[in-house]
Design an enzyme around this catalytic site. Structure first.
Site, mmCIF file in Angstrom:
data_model
loop_
_atom_site.group_PDB
_atom_site.id
_atom_site.type_symbol
_atom_site.label_atom_id
_atom_site.label_comp_id
_atom_site.label_asym_id
_atom_site.label_seq_id
_atom_site.Cartn_x
_atom_site.Cartn_y
_atom_site.Cartn_z
ATOM 1 N N THR A 1 -47.929 -69.919 -49.366
ATOM 2 C CA THR A 1 -48.642 -69.503 -48.161
ATOM 3 C C THR A 1 -47.693 -68.765 -47.223
ATOM 4 O OG1 THR A 1 -48.115 -71.435 -46.781
ATOM 5 C CG2 THR A 1 -50.009 -71.624 -48.273
ATOM 6 N N ASP A 2 -48.270 -67.983 -46.310
ATOM 7 C CA ASP A 2 -47.507 -67.581 -45.140
ATOM 8 C C ASP A 2 -47.332 -68.836 -44.285
ATOM 9 O OD1 ASP A 2 -46.177 -66.011 -43.307
ATOM 10 O OD2 ASP A 2 -47.750 -64.496 -43.159
ATOM 11 N N ALA A 3 -46.534 -68.758 -43.234
ATOM 12 C CA ALA A 3 -46.235 -69.947 -42.429
ATOM 13 C C ALA A 3 -47.527 -70.575 -41.903
ATOM 14 C CB ALA A 3 -45.325 -69.570 -41.270
#
Length: 569
Positions: free
Chosen positions: A283-285
């Protein structure tokens, strides 16, 4: 390994700050015993480091070694994925005093017509320097197609707005990073280039139909995956109703379209089954507002795993020893989700196998010595890219060469940038008289200075910086300051340049980021140049400013080719 240890392998945490309280802003530059003991007890998928963690080569090597030693003490003994966002340009986490800071992706896009091999060569150099520091994963390249001039977060982080060019350069950089000794991450799937908002601060939505997405956003991912299987693909916190119109109930009790990060149709259906990606999806953050603004992080992690994601990035903010309990609580919640049937056991095991396969590619020691950091060869490459990226925005119609103007005014977004360009100009032509001004200064004050010069050189950065460039979500507060910077108001710059021309001054405009603003100021400019880079790569200096100085004084050409259709005159 038991279930808790399995869950830990699917988490990548940040340790940007660590101190005595959850609000600590003390940079973590040595691994705290409490964190080392937690990793040794549970194991961990990986960590992401920020500039605050990275002071100098000796310290960085010690920190990455401490992290790997803690992982070696865990029951599994598997190494950590130690990652960083190192794209070049403004998204550069390593200390500039010791490492090479290349101009970013859009500069590579502009330079590719001159030196098509530069993208891979730059990536190899970046990979070598990261490897020398004990970092084994680079969350790059960014293969978003910047086909929206108002995009606040991608912009010059993209190679351009041509999906074919983005695919070509993204593939070259993905291969270059691997050749340089680190794993690469394609991002942000299925594309973050056509958004008006920033997923750090909100939940963007892209309303294009599937046919458009196939011809634009998805092109780089499809093309690259046809040639190679990158170690990782990073998801985007963006809603794509044409790809998935499923909804989830948010913390506010309302139904929200699932963003790509939480979408099984997008992650499993599109990325894995349709495009054939077999590697690790991260995932992105998750602390970004595109997720945390409407869903609990615990539920977000569970939904990402159910969607087919392998690793959850930054699922818990850890700033003190007490925060480690949040990691334990998260793992308990994921274990309950597994027990209740929310997560498929067979898919879970396949995910763990992908992570294990990825970690088997890691080397126990850095592949390159610290001597590669900022070495002469890399610095020469940095200068080559900066020079090749300088792109003309219009024909030069100055009444006489810039170097024949007696007194210059450098009117830049801030004085630091003005002084960097002034120093580069003075080294080449010491007799020049140069006044430096900031666009932060009152207009009346700038008018008075313009009356004393015969050449006005303006510089502009548009749009404003995003949290990704500043560092992360904890830098969002800086955006309120950014909003006050009048350098981000093109209308004000137009008034200033119109006044300069009315006073009979020669005017040159420098677009230091993406040159979308040039159409607004071009009626008052005798010449315009784009550098696609505005960072300083060492105290008081920057390769892009050095290259701009050479072009302004007629000592070098501006060979770049515009990588943006909307930036062309």
């Amino acid at each position: 390994m038991n279930l808790k240890q399995q869950i830990a392998q699917k988490l990548m945490i940040d340790l940007r700050y660590f101190g005595d309280s959850p609000t600590s802003r003390t940079p973590m530059t040595r691994l705290p015993k409490a964190v080392a003991d937690w990793i040794a007890r549970q194991g961990l998928g990986g960590v992401i480091l920020f500039s605050e963690n990275l002071e100098n080569p000796e310290q960085i090597r010690a920190l990455t070694s401490q992290l790997q030693q803690a992982a070696a003490r865990s029951p599994l003994g598997t190494p950590l994925l130690i990652s960083v966002d190192q794209e070049g340009g403004r998204v550069c986490r390593t200390p500039k005093a010791y490492t090479t800071t290349f101009a970013g992706n859009m500069a590579l896009g502009a330079a590719s017509s001159v030196y098509p091999e530069l993208a891979e060569e730059v990536a190899v150099a970046m990979g070598r320097e990261l490897s020398a520091l004990g970092i084994n994963v680079d969350h790059a390249p960014c293969v978003d197609v910047n086909n929206n001039p108002q995009n606040p977060v991608i912009n010059v982080r993209a190679y351009g707005d041509d999906p074919g060019l983005v695919a070509q350069l993204g593939l070259a950089q993905a291969r270059g990073l691997v050749a340089g000794g680190v794993l690469a991450t394609l991002k942000h799937f299925p594309g973050h280039g056509d958004t008006h908002s920033d997923s750090h601060t909100g939940l963007p939505r892209v309303d294009h139909d599937r046919a458009h997405l196939d011809q634009m956003e998805l092109v780089p991912f499809k093309a690259i995956l046809e040639h190679t299987q990158p170690a990782m693909v990073m998801t985007a916190h963006i809603q794509y109703p044409a790809l998935d119109d499923t909804t989830l109930t948010g913390l506010d009790g309302r139904q929200h379209l699932v963003p790509a990060t939480l979408s099984r149709k997008i992650i499993t259906g599109l990325l894995r089954q349709e495009l054939g990606y077999r590697g690790v999806v991260i995932t992105d953050a998750l602390d970004m507002a595109g997720i945390s603004g409407w869903l609990s992080l615990t539920q977000a992690v569970i939904h990402t795993f159910a969607a087919g994601v392998d690793i959850a990035l930054m699922p818990v903010r850890i700033r003190c020893e007490a925060d480690l309990a949040k990691l334990d609580a998260l793992m308990d919640a994921v274990a309950e989700a597994m027990a209740s049937g929310q997560l498929d056991p067979d898919e879970w095991q396949r995910s763990l196998a992908r992570i294990a396969d990825l970690k088997r590619r890691l080397t126990p020691e850095p592949l390159f010595p610290v001597e590669v950091l900022g070495c002469d060869a890399h610095r020469a490459l940095e200068r080559k890219l900066a020079a090749a990226a300088i792109t003309p925005l219009c024909a030069n119609t100055l009444p006489r060469p810039a170097g024949e103007h007696r007194h210059w005014l450098l009117m830049m977004p801030d004085l630091e940038k003005a002084h960097a360009l002034a120093q580069a100009l003075k080294e080449l032509k010491p007799e020049l008289k140069i006044s430096c001004a900031s666009l932060l200064q009152p207009e009346a004050e700038l008018h008075r200075v313009m009356e004393q010069v015969d050449l006005v050189v303006s510089g502009f950065i548009s749009p404003r910086q995003s949290p990704a460039e500043l560092g992360g979500m904890e830098d969002v507060s800086a955006l309120s300051e950014q909003a006050q910077i009048q350098a981000h108001q093109p209308e004000r710059l137009v008034r200033l340049l119109e006044q300069a021309r009315a006073c009979g001054r020669s005017v040159v405009h420098l677009s230091l980021r993406a040159p979308y603003e040039f159409s607004q100021v071009s009626p008052w400019c005798h010449w315009g140049l784009a550098s696609f880079a505005y960072h300083l790569d060492r105290p008081g200096r920057g390769a892009s400013y050095d290259s701009l100085a050479e072009v302004l004084l007629g000592q070098a050409p501006a060979p770049g080719l515009m990588p943006l259709k909307e930036g062309e005159e």
